[in-house]
Design a protein around this motif. Sequence first.
Motif, PDB file in Angstrom:
ATOM      1  N   MET A   1       1.079  -1.207  -0.470  1.00  0.00           N
ATOM      2  CA  MET A   1       0.253  -0.027  -0.405  1.00  0.00           C
ATOM      3  C   MET A   1       0.757   1.561  -0.409  1.00  0.00           C
ATOM      4  SD  MET A   1      -3.305   0.479   0.206  1.00  0.00           S
ATOM      5  CE  MET A   1      -4.311   2.225   0.499  1.00  0.00           C
ATOM      6  N   ILE A   2       0.889   1.763  -0.571  1.00  0.00           N
ATOM      7  CA  ILE A   2       1.313   3.175  -0.847  1.00  0.00           C
ATOM      8  C   ILE A   2       1.083   4.433   0.261  1.00  0.00           C
ATOM      9  CG2 ILE A   2      -0.749   3.944  -2.744  1.00  0.00           C
ATOM     10  CD1 ILE A   2       1.521   5.007  -3.999  1.00  0.00           C
ATOM     11  N   SER A   3       1.512   5.213   0.708  1.00  0.00           N
ATOM     12  CA  SER A   3       1.924   5.719   1.885  1.00  0.00           C
ATOM     13  C   SER A   3       0.889   7.361   1.337  1.00  0.00           C
ATOM     14  CB  SER A   3       2.944   6.141   2.681  1.00  0.00           C
ATOM     15  OG  SER A   3       3.781   7.276   2.109  1.00  0.00           O
ATOM     16  N   VAL A   4      -0.039   7.778   2.348  1.00  0.00           N
ATOM     17  CA  VAL A   4      -0.205   9.181   1.217  1.00  0.00           C
ATOM     18  C   VAL A   4       0.351  10.231   0.634  1.00  0.00           C
ATOM     19  CG1 VAL A   4      -1.988  11.069   2.838  1.00  0.00           C
ATOM     20  CG2 VAL A   4      -2.751   8.466   3.156  1.00  0.00           C
ATOM     21  N   LYS A   5       2.098  10.484   1.203  1.00  0.00           N
ATOM     22  CA  LYS A   5       2.702  11.325   1.384  1.00  0.00           C
ATOM     23  C   LYS A   5       2.951  10.820  -0.416  1.00  0.00           C
ATOM     24  CE  LYS A   5       6.389  13.570   3.041  1.00  0.00           C
ATOM     25  NZ  LYS A   5       8.095  14.177   3.432  1.00  0.00           N
ATOM     26  N   MET A   6       3.106   9.271  -0.438  1.00  0.00           N
ATOM     27  CA  MET A   6       3.886   9.447  -1.316  1.00  0.00           C
ATOM     28  C   MET A   6       2.800   9.557  -2.224  1.00  0.00           C
ATOM     29  SD  MET A   6       6.743   7.622  -2.545  1.00  0.00           S
ATOM     30  CE  MET A   6       6.881   8.515  -3.857  1.00  0.00           C
ATOM     31  N   GLN A   7       1.877   9.307  -2.300  1.00  0.00           N
ATOM     32  CA  GLN A   7       0.273   9.062  -3.506  1.00  0.00           C
ATOM     33  C   GLN A   7       0.661  10.805  -3.525  1.00  0.00           C
ATOM     34  OE1 GLN A   7      -3.258   7.299  -2.527  1.00  0.00           O
ATOM     35  NE2 GLN A   7      -3.634   9.424  -1.755  1.00  0.00           N
ATOM     36  N   GLU A   8       0.105  11.342  -2.727  1.00  0.00           N
ATOM     37  CA  GLU A   8      -0.315  12.995  -3.057  1.00  0.00           C
ATOM     38  C   GLU A   8       2.019  13.563  -3.892  1.00  0.00           C
ATOM     39  OE1 GLU A   8       0.337  17.045  -0.636  1.00  0.00           O
ATOM     40  OE2 GLU A   8      -1.255  15.301   0.516  1.00  0.00           O
ATOM     41  N   ALA A   9       2.881  13.129  -3.893  1.00  0.00           N
ATOM     42  CA  ALA A   9       3.714  13.650  -4.084  1.00  0.00           C
ATOM     43  C   ALA A   9       4.132  12.676  -5.798  1.00  0.00           C
ATOM     44  CB  ALA A   9       5.093  12.984  -3.684  1.00  0.00           C
ATOM     45  N   ILE A  10       3.259  11.514  -5.639  1.00  0.00           N
ATOM     46  CA  ILE A  10       3.405  10.846  -7.428  1.00  0.00           C
ATOM     47  C   ILE A  10       1.657  12.332  -8.429  1.00  0.00           C
ATOM     48  CG2 ILE A  10       2.810   9.261  -8.463  1.00  0.00           C
ATOM     49  CD1 ILE A  10       4.350   7.585  -7.030  1.00  0.00           C
ATOM     50  N   ASN A  11       1.230  11.954  -7.619  1.00  0.00           N
ATOM     51  CA  ASN A  11       0.513  12.664  -8.510  1.00  0.00           C
ATOM     52  C   ASN A  11       0.163  13.886  -8.362  1.00  0.00           C
ATOM     53  OD1 ASN A  11      -2.163  10.938  -8.056  1.00  0.00           O
ATOM     54  ND2 ASN A  11      -2.791  11.321  -6.062  1.00  0.00           N
ATOM     55  N   ASN A  12       0.867  14.954  -7.444  1.00  0.00           N
ATOM     56  CA  ASN A  12       1.445  15.446  -8.173  1.00  0.00           C
ATOM     57  C   ASN A  12       2.422  16.303  -9.346  1.00  0.00           C
ATOM     58  OD1 ASN A  12       0.164  17.888  -6.070  1.00  0.00           O
ATOM     59  ND2 ASN A  12       2.556  17.198  -4.520  1.00  0.00           N
ATOM     60  N   GLN A  13       3.421  14.602  -9.032  1.00  0.00           N
ATOM     61  CA  GLN A  13       4.483  14.647 -10.301  1.00  0.00           C
ATOM     62  C   GLN A  13       3.566  14.317 -11.891  1.00  0.00           C
ATOM     63  OE1 GLN A  13       7.723  15.817 -10.321  1.00  0.00           O
ATOM     64  NE2 GLN A  13       7.663  14.903 -12.323  1.00  0.00           N
ATOM     65  N   VAL A  14       1.875  13.647 -11.339  1.00  0.00           N
ATOM     66  CA  VAL A  14       1.248  13.427 -12.401  1.00  0.00           C
ATOM     67  C   VAL A  14       0.613  14.566 -13.663  1.00  0.00           C
ATOM     68  CG1 VAL A  14      -1.207  12.389 -13.260  1.00  0.00           C
ATOM     69  CG2 VAL A  14       0.323  11.206 -12.063  1.00  0.00           C
ATOM     70  N   GLN A  15       0.806  15.930 -11.966  1.00  0.00           N
ATOM     71  CA  GLN A  15       0.291  17.364 -13.120  1.00  0.00           C
ATOM     72  C   GLN A  15       1.505  17.901 -13.858  1.00  0.00           C
ATOM     73  OE1 GLN A  15      -0.093  20.146  -9.293  1.00  0.00           O
ATOM     74  NE2 GLN A  15      -1.289  20.901 -11.168  1.00  0.00           N
ATOM     75  N   GLU A  16       2.370  17.926 -13.846  1.00  0.00           N
ATOM     76  CA  GLU A  16       4.119  18.123 -13.940  1.00  0.00           C
ATOM     77  C   GLU A  16       4.135  17.754 -15.270  1.00  0.00           C
ATOM     78  OE1 GLU A  16       5.827  20.970 -13.005  1.00  0.00           O
ATOM     79  OE2 GLU A  16       4.957  21.149 -10.979  1.00  0.00           O
ATOM     80  N   GLU A  17       4.228  16.290 -15.306  1.00  0.00           N
ATOM     81  CA  GLU A  17       4.658  15.548 -16.487  1.00  0.00           C
ATOM     82  C   GLU A  17       3.191  15.922 -17.525  1.00  0.00           C
ATOM     83  OE1 GLU A  17       7.412  14.082 -17.256  1.00  0.00           O
ATOM     84  OE2 GLU A  17       7.585  14.316 -15.152  1.00  0.00           O
ATOM     85  N   LEU A  18       2.138  16.516 -17.410  1.00  0.00           N
ATOM     86  CA  LEU A  18       0.926  17.086 -18.393  1.00  0.00           C
ATOM     87  C   LEU A  18       1.193  17.868 -18.178  1.00  0.00           C
ATOM     88  CD1 LEU A  18      -1.884  14.833 -16.527  1.00  0.00           C
ATOM     89  CD2 LEU A  18      -1.037  14.416 -18.483  1.00  0.00           C
TER      90      LEU A  18
END
Length: 164
Positions: A1-18
Amino acid sequence: MISVKMQEAINNQVQEELYSAYLYLAMAADSEEKNLKGFANWLRVQYQEETGHAMKLHQYVLERGGKVSLKAIQAPPAEFGTPLQVFEQVLKHEQHVTSLINKLYETAVSEKDYAAQIFLQWFIEEQVEEEGNATEILEKLRMVGERSGAVLYLDKELKKRVAE
């Protein structure tokens, strides 16, 4: 299971990549309007790569049992200047993305998320390639300067790039 902090960081990176994809698509449109179809092609392929990066991150969050949270994407500029100016911006942007990936990796380390650390290795290697490609084109543009024939030759060469 992914941590909330890691999940948020990756979701932010998705935005950056888009955003990166959106930026390259805008650069491609500007190049196309200037009749630099090869530069436009290279930038459109870059758009496709960035979209792929976003999807890879998106899928990772889901595979780890996390929740994907998409965020608004800022509108990029519409004009970028000469091919030299475009690739100065491309390199600067890729260096920015590299710093974001490094911070994402640091988050994985601090969260003791070993799976994310392994997953992010691909992105670290990818950024080395991205910066190298941008630097190579930028150096060639600096080399040829204002010689339009040489710029048109580079334009012809960049038209050969295809999505992998």
